[in-house]
Each structure stands twice: as structure tokens, then as C-alpha cells.
Design a protein around this motif. Structure first.
Motif, short mmCIF file in Angstrom:
data_model
loop_
_atom_site.label_atom_id
_atom_site.label_comp_id
_atom_site.label_asym_id
_atom_site.label_seq_id
_atom_site.Cartn_x
_atom_site.Cartn_y
_atom_site.Cartn_z
N GLY A 253 0.79 -1.22 0.00
CA GLY A 253 0.00 0.00 0.00
C GLY A 253 0.83 1.27 0.00
N ARG A 254 2.09 1.18 -0.39
CA ARG A 254 2.95 2.36 -0.41
C ARG A 254 3.30 2.75 -1.83
N ILE A 255 3.25 4.04 -2.09
CA ILE A 255 3.71 4.58 -3.37
C ILE A 255 4.76 5.61 -3.02
N THR A 256 5.89 5.56 -3.70
CA THR A 256 6.96 6.53 -3.47
C THR A 256 6.41 7.94 -3.57
N LYS A 257 6.85 8.80 -2.67
CA LYS A 257 6.40 10.19 -2.73
C LYS A 257 6.95 10.86 -3.98
N ARG A 258 6.09 11.60 -4.64
CA ARG A 258 6.48 12.25 -5.89
C ARG A 258 7.66 13.18 -5.68
N GLU A 259 7.69 13.88 -4.56
CA GLU A 259 8.77 14.83 -4.28
C GLU A 259 10.10 14.11 -4.05
N THR A 260 10.04 12.85 -3.61
CA THR A 260 11.25 12.09 -3.32
C THR A 260 11.91 11.55 -4.58
N ASP A 261 11.12 10.91 -5.42
CA ASP A 261 11.65 10.29 -6.65
C ASP A 261 10.52 10.26 -7.68
N TYR A 262 10.46 11.28 -8.52
CA TYR A 262 9.36 11.42 -9.47
C TYR A 262 9.25 10.21 -10.38
N SER A 263 10.37 9.73 -10.90
CA SER A 263 10.35 8.61 -11.82
C SER A 263 9.77 7.36 -11.16
N GLN A 264 10.21 7.06 -9.93
CA GLN A 264 9.70 5.88 -9.24
C GLN A 264 8.24 6.05 -8.86
N TRP A 265 7.83 7.28 -8.48
CA TRP A 265 6.44 7.56 -8.16
C TRP A 265 5.57 7.23 -9.37
N TYR A 266 5.99 7.69 -10.55
CA TYR A 266 5.24 7.45 -11.78
C TYR A 266 5.09 5.95 -12.03
N LEU A 267 6.18 5.20 -11.90
CA LEU A 267 6.12 3.76 -12.11
C LEU A 267 5.23 3.08 -11.08
N ASP A 268 5.30 3.54 -9.82
CA ASP A 268 4.45 2.98 -8.76
C ASP A 268 2.98 3.21 -9.07
N VAL A 269 2.64 4.42 -9.51
CA VAL A 269 1.24 4.74 -9.82
C VAL A 269 0.75 3.89 -11.00
#
Length: 175
Positions: free
Chosen positions: A47-63
Motif C-alpha cells: 500500500g505504499r507509493i513513493t512520494k512524488r517529491e522524493t523520486d518522481y520517476s519511481q512515483w510514476y512507475l508505482d502509480v
């Protein structure tokens, strides 16, 4: 796709993937395919998605993985757009395409592969042009004797072809 009572289109949960694993409730209460959980690197099932502010690329892939819109492909830099993602794209594309055609624009298809010389012209006047491109140098493969395929030395192209990163590199040559 299903049309709801208010006339809005939506995609039922079961159309997004094949076999559904035990649902994970961490991401907005949505269940996920086991394959999508794996593609999300295990983050989605927690249930965790990387914070967009932390790592935009990983956030996008997580979403993308959590929503089952797309998943990584075995080809570097490419993604597989899943049925759910295609449904969203079609809902965006259809009305947009109608507006574009109403303006008088016409569709045309251009080759994916373009001569390297076309790309060199484009790269010469575009500041910050990215040069990460796939290059095709041969038009045939042959077996090397041990069962592996290699480019046929006699099938080398006169000019390398590049998988076109933009449309302009070929369109300006033609139109």
C-alpha cells in the motif's frame, strides 16, 4: 468499458487483468493482479507509493503499477499498456481526435525507422537533443552455428536506421 447511470464511462475492476490474486487493500481499496504487485517491486502490495517529491520517476512507475495502467516491458525504455490503460487512452483520444479532424487536420502514418542522416539534421538545431536511440545496422539475421542469431555480415545497411524518437525528423523530409 461500461456506461454508468450518469452517462460516464468506466472500466469494471475485472477487465483490468486476468487472474486476480487475493486483493490488496492498501491502494485506495483496489485489489491488484499478482503480476502488477510484482511489477511494482512489492511496494503496491504494502500500500505504499513513493512520494512524488522524493523520486518522481519511481512515483510514476508505482502509480502505473498500482493502477494497472501499464507495466515495464522487457525492452528498455518501453512499457506494456494494459487494457485498463488502453481504455483510458481511448476515452481521451476519441473526443480529441474528433476536435482535431473538425479543424481540418488529416492523419498520416510515417515509418518508425528513419535514416540516421534525417536525425542528424534534427539534432543539429534542437538544443538538448537526447541521443539515446536504438540503431538498426543490418536487415537480416543468421545462425552462428551454436544456435544464436547474429547480424548477417552481408546484410549491412548502406546507412544506419534509427527508431525515430520524434515525428519531426521524418515529417519535414516529406511534407
Amino acid at each position: 468499458l461500461t456506461r454508468g447511470a450518469r452517462g460516464l464511462w468506466w472500466i469494471p475492476r475485472w477487465q483490468g487483468c486476468g487472474t486476480v490474486a487475493a486483493p490488496s487493500k492498501g491502494l485506495a481499496g483496489r485489489g491488484m493482479c499478482a503480476k502488477s504487485e510484482k511489477a511494482a517491486g512489492g511496494k503496491a502490495d504494502k500500500g505504499r507509493i513513493t512520494k512524488r517529491e522524493t523520486d518522481y520517476s519511481q512515483w510514476y512507475l508505482d502509480v502505473l503499477a498500482a493502477s494497472e495502467l501499464a507495466e515495464p516491458s522487457p525492452v528498455k525504455g518501453c512499457m506494456v499498456i494494459r487494457p485498463w490503460g488502453m481504455g483510458v487512452w481511448e476515452l481521451i483520444r476519441t473526443p480529441l481526435e474528433g476536435k482535431i479532424k473538425a479543424s481540418g487536420a488529416q492523419n498520416a502514418y510515417f515509418p518508425v525507422l528513419i535514416p540516421l542522416s534525417n536525425l542528424e539534421k534534427e539534432a543539429g538545431h534542437v538544443e538538448g537533443f537526447a541521443k539515446e536511440c536504438a540503431v538498426v545496422t543490418h536487415h537480416r539475421l543468421v545462425a552462428d552455428g551454436s544456435g544464436k542469431l547474429i547480424p548477417d555480415p552481408s546484410a549491412k545497411l548502406d546507412e544506419p536506421l534509427v527508431v525515430r524518437p520524434t515525428s519531426e525528423a521524418i515529417i519535414w523530409h516529406v511534407m
